[in-house]
Design a protein around this motif. Structure first.
Motif, PDB file in Angstrom:
ATOM      1  N   TYR A   1       5.475  40.086  79.032  1.00  0.00           N
ATOM      2  CA  TYR A   1       4.068  40.108  78.655  1.00  0.00           C
ATOM      3  C   TYR A   1       3.388  41.342  79.250  1.00  0.00           C
ATOM      4  N   TYR A   2       2.489  41.949  78.479  1.00  0.00           N
ATOM      5  CA  TYR A   2       1.677  43.050  78.978  1.00  0.00           C
ATOM      6  C   TYR A   2       0.216  42.796  78.616  1.00  0.00           C
ATOM      7  N   THR A   3      -0.682  43.048  79.564  1.00  0.00           N
ATOM      8  CA  THR A   3      -2.105  42.888  79.292  1.00  0.00           C
ATOM      9  C   THR A   3      -2.577  44.042  78.404  1.00  0.00           C
ATOM     10  N   PRO A   4      -3.781  43.959  77.834  1.00  0.00           N
ATOM     11  CA  PRO A   4      -4.261  45.023  76.943  1.00  0.00           C
ATOM     12  C   PRO A   4      -4.207  46.420  77.539  1.00  0.00           C
ATOM     13  N   SER A   5      -4.385  46.548  78.866  1.00  0.00           N
ATOM     14  CA  SER A   5      -4.351  47.871  79.496  1.00  0.00           C
ATOM     15  C   SER A   5      -2.934  48.360  79.767  1.00  0.00           C
ATOM     16  N   GLY A   6      -1.925  47.532  79.465  1.00  0.00           N
ATOM     17  CA  GLY A   6      -0.529  47.931  79.639  1.00  0.00           C
ATOM     18  C   GLY A   6       0.122  47.456  80.914  1.00  0.00           C
ATOM     19  N   LYS A   7      -0.587  46.597  81.698  1.00  0.00           N
ATOM     20  CA  LYS A   7       0.003  46.070  82.939  1.00  0.00           C
ATOM     21  C   LYS A   7       1.009  44.971  82.624  1.00  0.00           C
ATOM     22  N   CYS A   8       2.177  45.049  83.243  1.00  0.00           N
ATOM     23  CA  CYS A   8       3.143  43.951  83.147  1.00  0.00           C
ATOM     24  C   CYS A   8       2.755  42.886  84.160  1.00  0.00           C
ATOM     25  N   ILE A   9       2.653  41.659  83.710  1.00  0.00           N
ATOM     26  CA  ILE A   9       2.207  40.567  84.574  1.00  0.00           C
ATOM     27  C   ILE A   9       3.292  40.175  85.579  1.00  0.00           C
ATOM     28  N   GLN A  10       4.566  40.340  85.202  1.00  0.00           N
ATOM     29  CA  GLN A  10       5.676  39.826  85.998  1.00  0.00           C
ATOM     30  C   GLN A  10       5.770  40.489  87.376  1.00  0.00           C
ATOM     31  N   LYS A  11       5.875  39.670  88.409  1.00  0.00           N
ATOM     32  CA  LYS A  11       6.078  40.200  89.755  1.00  0.00           C
ATOM     33  C   LYS A  11       7.549  40.578  89.940  1.00  0.00           C
ATOM     34  N   PRO A  12       7.862  41.443  90.896  1.00  0.00           N
ATOM     35  CA  PRO A  12       9.244  41.909  91.083  1.00  0.00           C
ATOM     36  C   PRO A  12      10.207  40.758  91.401  1.00  0.00           C
ATOM     37  N   TYR A  13      11.439  40.916  90.979  1.00  0.00           N
ATOM     38  CA  TYR A  13      12.506  39.960  91.304  1.00  0.00           C
ATOM     39  C   TYR A  13      13.817  40.720  91.353  1.00  0.00           C
ATOM     40  N   GLY A  14      14.844  40.053  91.857  1.00  0.00           N
ATOM     41  CA  GLY A  14      16.161  40.691  91.929  1.00  0.00           C
ATOM     42  C   GLY A  14      16.700  40.686  93.348  1.00  0.00           C
ATOM     43  N   ASP A  15      17.673  41.536  93.601  1.00  0.00           N
ATOM     44  CA  ASP A  15      18.317  41.597  94.911  1.00  0.00           C
ATOM     45  C   ASP A  15      17.300  41.921  95.999  1.00  0.00           C
ATOM     46  N   ASN A  16      17.478  41.264  97.143  1.00  0.00           N
ATOM     47  CA  ASN A  16      16.656  41.495  98.343  1.00  0.00           C
ATOM     48  C   ASN A  16      15.197  41.061  98.184  1.00  0.00           C
ATOM     49  N   ILE A  17      14.903  40.292  97.133  1.00  0.00           N
ATOM     50  CA  ILE A  17      13.549  39.751  96.944  1.00  0.00           C
ATOM     51  C   ILE A  17      13.631  38.233  96.955  1.00  0.00           C
ATOM     52  N   ASP A  18      12.922  37.622  97.896  1.00  0.00           N
ATOM     53  CA  ASP A  18      12.927  36.164  97.999  1.00  0.00           C
ATOM     54  C   ASP A  18      11.854  35.609  97.063  1.00  0.00           C
ATOM     55  N   TYR A  19      12.204  35.484  95.805  1.00  0.00           N
ATOM     56  CA  TYR A  19      11.248  35.130  94.756  1.00  0.00           C
ATOM     57  C   TYR A  19      10.598  33.772  95.007  1.00  0.00           C
ATOM     58  N   ASP A  20      11.399  32.796  95.417  1.00  0.00           N
ATOM     59  CA  ASP A  20      10.895  31.429  95.579  1.00  0.00           C
ATOM     60  C   ASP A  20       9.962  31.284  96.768  1.00  0.00           C
ATOM     61  N   ASN A  21      10.064  32.178  97.737  1.00  0.00           N
ATOM     62  CA  ASN A  21       9.216  32.079  98.926  1.00  0.00           C
ATOM     63  C   ASN A  21       8.053  33.065  98.905  1.00  0.00           C
ATOM     64  N   ASP A  22       7.732  33.542  97.722  1.00  0.00           N
ATOM     65  CA  ASP A  22       6.636  34.506  97.585  1.00  0.00           C
ATOM     66  C   ASP A  22       5.321  33.951  98.126  1.00  0.00           C
ATOM     67  N   ILE A  23       5.058  32.677  97.872  1.00  0.00           N
ATOM     68  CA  ILE A  23       3.795  32.084  98.336  1.00  0.00           C
ATOM     69  C   ILE A  23       3.706  32.087  99.858  1.00  0.00           C
ATOM     70  N   LEU A  24       4.835  31.869 100.533  1.00  0.00           N
ATOM     71  CA  LEU A  24       4.838  31.904 102.000  1.00  0.00           C
ATOM     72  C   LEU A  24       4.535  33.300 102.508  1.00  0.00           C
ATOM     73  N   GLU A  25       5.050  34.290 101.814  1.00  0.00           N
ATOM     74  CA  GLU A  25       4.788  35.678 102.203  1.00  0.00           C
ATOM     75  C   GLU A  25       3.305  36.010 102.034  1.00  0.00           C
ATOM     76  N   ARG A  26       2.686  35.454 101.005  1.00  0.00           N
ATOM     77  CA  ARG A  26       1.254  35.685 100.784  1.00  0.00           C
ATOM     78  C   ARG A  26       0.432  35.050 101.911  1.00  0.00           C
ATOM     79  N   ILE A  27       0.870  33.872 102.355  1.00  0.00           N
ATOM     80  CA  ILE A  27       0.163  33.202 103.452  1.00  0.00           C
ATOM     81  C   ILE A  27       0.307  34.009 104.736  1.00  0.00           C
TER      82      ILE A  27
END
Length: 512
Positions: free
Chosen positions: A346-372
């Motif tokens: 998905y891309y917003t009208p200005s061309g921003k991709c909504i998706q946050k990074p994922y893949g190797d060395n990224i703890d996707y499931d614990n993103d909320i803890l990192e924000r806290i």
């Protein structure tokens, strides 16, 4: 992972799904190679592995279970949102999207080990049969349910079913009378709008919990009703809305935007760019608009938020959204299981991709803890480094989580089953408060403090050990829970707007 490596993986998944739907017949003995006939069928290595495991492994293996694990192991290394849904779970998983299910039309709880009705849905089979709040369902199809340790899942298996099918129940009403009912299951709606009301002067409030097949129609009806009540400004609450159907996000965005404005576009390595524009005159194109978001606002909710923000139609208030910008294409497999493969972004009208990074060395499931831990949820949004892409939609007006009212002692009480049971017992003791509506209830309902003291005493606590602020919070928690029994489940959401810091901030923004 290289783009050209996705094709064979997809082929493998399809092969596995196909063979999982067939009766598996093994025609080779231990130690023998594959026959020329099977070689001619172009079996892939994964099929050879499955065949030999099932035929030669030291213990018995279940083909369907093994196939499911194989599919999930392939998908988990692709992206966080491609998924496989087994046939036995598919219908229940998709209920919230479809927007209805076959049932008898009640909201229930297991109270004192008994199936207890806490609300009856208007127009449903139970309402038409005369069932009421506080009735106990003690038998289903002659089977005793009281005092046998029944669980919520057990109840759902017995009460849900095909529309038009029959279910026989026996209820014990508050007058201790046993009444038998033969009910015909109906189509029970799953409303995606949790609350709709005027909260102050000409300011309307709508809370949307999901984007199901009926969301756009529900939304239109809510807008029309609130405008008839004098709404000129709207607070649209998308907090904790995890998304749903793309076309519903487009339809709802269309109600805010003038014709031919870009809402969202999608694009992928094997999917051509598709752009979606507003098509017709919307029901709320001109009134002041604020959308509430938080870190659980995802997918379709982010599409709406991005469209409103990029078209300068309204303000986004809250905290950075989840960041799910991957499009899943559902594929029904022959055994009625479902494969959801990510095909584009998905891309917003200005061309921003909504998706946050994922893949190797990224703890996707614990993103909320990192924000806290980073302070993102509790401090001013100046902590963002705008040059680093983190995904999601950044709010125009930052609103931190309100931590001033947090009390660990109170949370240990109110987030328990004992507390829920106490609230219902209070409702049964005082079932008819002489209060007209939710707003009157907020201002005039008084909690019987003696009942609260008794409850705490039974649990070895004294009310004197709590601060005045904590006692006030206990009373509030009791009031919110009771409102869903006295009125409807919608009432708890409306009631919470009176103390909601995000809502208060939105009202202040509109006043300014």
């Amino acid at each position: 992972m290289k783009k050209n490596s996705q094709i064979p993986l997809f082929v493998l998944v399809i092969f596995i799904g196909f063979f999982s739907s067939l009766t598996y017949w093994i025609g080779i003995n231990q130690g023998k190679v594959l026959s020329p006939e099977r070689e001619q069928k172009n079996w892939t290595s994964i099929n050879v592995v499955l065949d030999n495991l099932l035929n030669n492994y030291v213990d018995s293996l279940d083909f369907y279970e093994l196939s499911e694990k194989s599919i999930n192991n392939i998908l988990k290394d692709l992206d966080p949102h491609s998924s496989f849904i087994p046939a036995k779970k598919r219908l229940s998983v998709n209920e919230s999207l479809v927007g209805h299910f076959g049932g008898i039309g009640i909201r229930f709880m297991i109270y004192n080990d008994t199936l207890t009705i806490v609300d009856v849905i208007e127009g449903g089979p139970s309402k038409l049969a005369g069932l009421k709040k506080r009735d106990r369902i003690i038998k289903i199809e002659g089977e005793n349910l009281a005092g046998v340790g029944i669980k919520n899942d057990d109840v759902l298996k017995r009460l849900k079913g095909k529309v038009g099918s029959e279910v026989n129940i026996a209820i014990l009403n508050p007058n201790n009378e046993i009444v038998k009912h033969r009910l015909i299951r109906g189509s029970i709606p799953l409303k995606s709008i949790s609350a709709s009301t005027i909260i102050k002067n000409n300011i309307g409030y709508i809370k949307l919990s999901s984007f199901s097949n009926s969301s756009d129609l529900e939304f239109k009806n809510a807008i029309i009703e609130l405008k008839n009540q004098g709404m000129e400004k709207l607070i649209f609450d998308l907090r904790f809305n995890g998304g749903g159907y793309l076309h519903q996000a487009i339809n709802i965005s269309d109600e805010f935007l003038k014709k031919d404005q870009l809402i969202v576009y999608t694009e992928g390595a094997h999917s051509k760019k598709r752009s979606f524009y507003s098509r017709s005159k919307g029901l709320f194109e001109d009134g002041e608009l604020i959308i509430l978001v938080n870190s659980s606002t995802a997918s379709a909710s982010e599409i709406v938020s991005g469209a409103i923000q990029d078209n300068n139609r309204g303000k986004i208030l809250g905290r950075r959204t989840f960041g799910k910008g991957l499009v899943q294409q559902p594929l029904m497999l022959p055994d009625s299981s479902e494969l959801r493969i990510t095909t584009s972004r998905y891309y917003t009208p200005s061309g921003k991709c909504i998706q946050k990074p994922y893949g190797d060395n990224i703890d996707y499931d614990n993103d909320i803890l990192e924000r806290i831990e980073s302070g993102e949820l509790t401090q001013n949004d100046s902590i963002y480094d705008k040059s680093i892409f983190k995904g999601g939609i950044l709010p125009d007006v930052y609103s931190p989580i309100d931590t001033l009212g947090y009390s660990e002692a109170i949370n240990k009480i109110i987030y328990t089953r004992k507390w829920r049971d106490f609230c219902f017992s209070y409702f049964e003791k005082f079932p008819n408060p002489k209060i007209s509506d939710t707003k009157d209830y907020y201002h005039n309902f008084k909690v019987e403090i003696k009942e609260l003291e008794k409850y705490l005493g039974k649990n070895g606590e004294k009310i004197s050990s709590y601060t005045p602020k904590e006692i006030k919070d206990l009373k509030w928690s009791l009031m919110v829970e009771l409102s869903s029994y006295y009125y409807s489940d919608q009432s708890r959401y409306i009631l919470n707007t009176f103390r909601d810091s995000d809502v208060k901030k939105a009202i202040k923004e509109m006043s300014n």
